[in-house]
Design a protein around this motif. Sequence first.
Motif, short mmCIF file in Angstrom:
data_model
loop_
_atom_site.label_atom_id
_atom_site.label_comp_id
_atom_site.label_asym_id
_atom_site.label_seq_id
_atom_site.Cartn_x
_atom_site.Cartn_y
_atom_site.Cartn_z
N GLU A 134 3.78 6.11 -0.49
CA GLU A 134 3.91 5.90 0.81
C GLU A 134 3.39 5.78 2.01
O GLU A 134 3.27 5.42 2.88
N ASP A 135 1.69 6.24 1.50
CA ASP A 135 0.47 6.40 2.68
C ASP A 135 0.25 5.68 1.79
O ASP A 135 -1.01 5.39 0.91
N GLY A 136 0.26 4.19 2.79
CA GLY A 136 -1.00 2.61 1.98
C GLY A 136 -2.51 2.96 2.51
O GLY A 136 -3.76 2.19 2.33
N LYS A 137 -2.52 3.70 3.80
CA LYS A 137 -4.37 3.91 3.93
C LYS A 137 -4.91 4.96 3.09
O LYS A 137 -5.99 4.30 3.15
N GLN A 138 -4.39 5.22 2.17
CA GLN A 138 -5.49 5.76 0.91
C GLN A 138 -5.76 5.33 0.05
O GLN A 138 -6.23 5.48 -0.74
N ILE A 139 -5.30 3.93 0.22
CA ILE A 139 -5.84 2.81 -1.11
C ILE A 139 -6.51 1.87 -0.22
O ILE A 139 -5.70 1.24 0.63
N THR A 140 -7.80 1.14 -0.88
CA THR A 140 -7.71 -0.14 -0.60
C THR A 140 -8.02 -0.97 -1.57
O THR A 140 -8.42 -1.25 -2.26
N LEU A 141 -6.88 -2.01 -0.91
CA LEU A 141 -6.91 -3.04 -1.10
C LEU A 141 -7.67 -4.70 -0.52
O LEU A 141 -7.49 -4.45 1.22
N PRO A 142 -8.11 -5.44 -1.82
CA PRO A 142 -9.02 -6.36 -0.93
C PRO A 142 -7.36 -7.22 -0.20
O PRO A 142 -6.71 -7.26 -0.75
N PRO A 143 -7.47 -7.88 0.42
CA PRO A 143 -6.54 -9.12 1.14
C PRO A 143 -5.57 -10.45 -0.22
O PRO A 143 -6.82 -10.27 -1.08
#
Length: 471
Positions: A319-328
């Motif tokens: 639900e909270d994508g901000k907690q995951i760091t993904l490269p583009p």
Amino acid sequence: MKRIAIIGGGTAGVAAAYELASSRRHHGGEIKVTLFEASSRLGGIVETIREGGFVIEGGPDGWVTEKPWARELAVELGLEDELLPSSDEGRRTYVLVDGVLKPVPDGMRMMVPTDLAALDATTLFSDTARAAFHDEVNRAEELKAAAPDHDESVAAFVERHFGNEVLVKIGAPLLSGVLGGDVSKLSVRAVMAPFVAMEREHGSLIEALRAKVGSGKKSSIFTSLRSGLGTLIDRMVAAIPPTWVRLGTKVTALERDKSGWQISFSVSHGPTETEHFDTVLLATPVHVASELLTPLDAEIKPLMPEEASSAVVVGFGFEDGKQITLPPGFGFLVPPGSAENTLLMACTFMHQKYAGRIPKGGCLLRAFFGGHAAERLMRCGNDEIAAVARLELARILGPLPEPRVTVVRRLPLSLPQYAVGHLERMAELERRIDTIGNLVLLGNGYRGVGLPDLIRDSRNAARALTTQTVQ
Ligand SMILES: Cc1cc2nc3c(=O)[nH]c(=O)nc-3n(C[C@H](O)[C@H](O)[C@H](O)COP(=O)(O)OP(=O)(O)OC[C@H]3O[C@@H](n4cnc5c(N)ncnc54)[C@H](O)[C@@H]3O)c2cc1C
């Protein structure tokens, strides 16, 4: 009245039934169709799960835009507004090397670069591999002269052009993910036919592709549907008379007699029943087709793909994508047998590949396990599979929060391997099937594994049948 049996209700079987239903409406042919499906639902590998605002694909997540047949079908089904191009402005794929996600350079078409400057800026390849790419252009004449007049493995083909590092870092992970295969066994003529033709004409694949890319118009490389690929199946099913469909009905034997086919089947593991048909469209996975046909002709089995790889797919909706760091980008691949010691074969960042897959602010990851890892995992319970997948992803992407939605799908023997000599074996298989008569093989074991190929083949086969019927 011609009686037609379709065995297997995946994309191939459903597309054949859909085409028979539409052709019947247009041409008025007298046919009676039965679609036998062993499981309790139609679609086979194609399945979309919609939960908590997430659109999660359990199998394929789109099709290759270049092949028109899936799009044509979608438009015909009134799904033009649903067509969803992949978000190619952010297209980027990574390869896991020494624990780091390294981007595949811009302009790569599979393992062939079209932009050597972008290639030079990459850290994915060593100096030796970069030099091999540059040298491939200079070796055009030599490569053209060395092009074999027989089939060979993908590994041999790629190594001849670019060397082993390129095969290991890009060739193998790209192809084993899509085709479940071991690149040292996969037939280059069956799975990379356009590249074989380029070699014959230009020698250098880089030269050939640059000429092609320069002249063509750009479109997104993949296409899907906004509500998911399950909608393609649902719309076809809505156009098939419900009386044609028999779910939970497993075909157990096929017998040929003078007037047609005796099909034995059992409903929900009940007693065996038998019915008579004129024509059979066999759209089961290869291993089932091979078992059903062996009593009719023992020479058929060795002509069919001998091996198929299994897959396990795990989707996580956060639900909270901000907690995951993904490269583009679209996701990453793990080279088979890599030093990372991970079971993962690939991960797709689904919400970055296609728009509209998540509720606002969410994140949707899909882990893919193949080959032996998939076979081992498949024996575990869903919770255990999900725990392994989450752990493996976290090792690469960093800590992951508790997902809101988790979807686990086991797809045993779902990716048949087109081994060296596949096209020759298919030609012989076709000949033997013709000799049996009133039998058509459909599905992903023969003339392509992608959805567009299956749709094209199934619709063509069904059209040919209805044309015969009305003449
Ligand atoms: C993980 C994964 C990802 C993929 N991604 C993509 C992608 O992004 N794009 C793409 O184009 N392609 C993709 N593919 C390939 C594509 O999805 C498949 O090739 C295709 O869905 C196979 O369809 P099918 O109808 O041949 O077989 P299936 O979908 O396997 O259907 C066969 C059906 O036969 C039924 N059956 C089996 N035995 C019997 C029996 N005895 N009697 C009656 N019924 C029986 C089964 O229950 C099943 O429903 C992917 C494949 C996998 C495994």
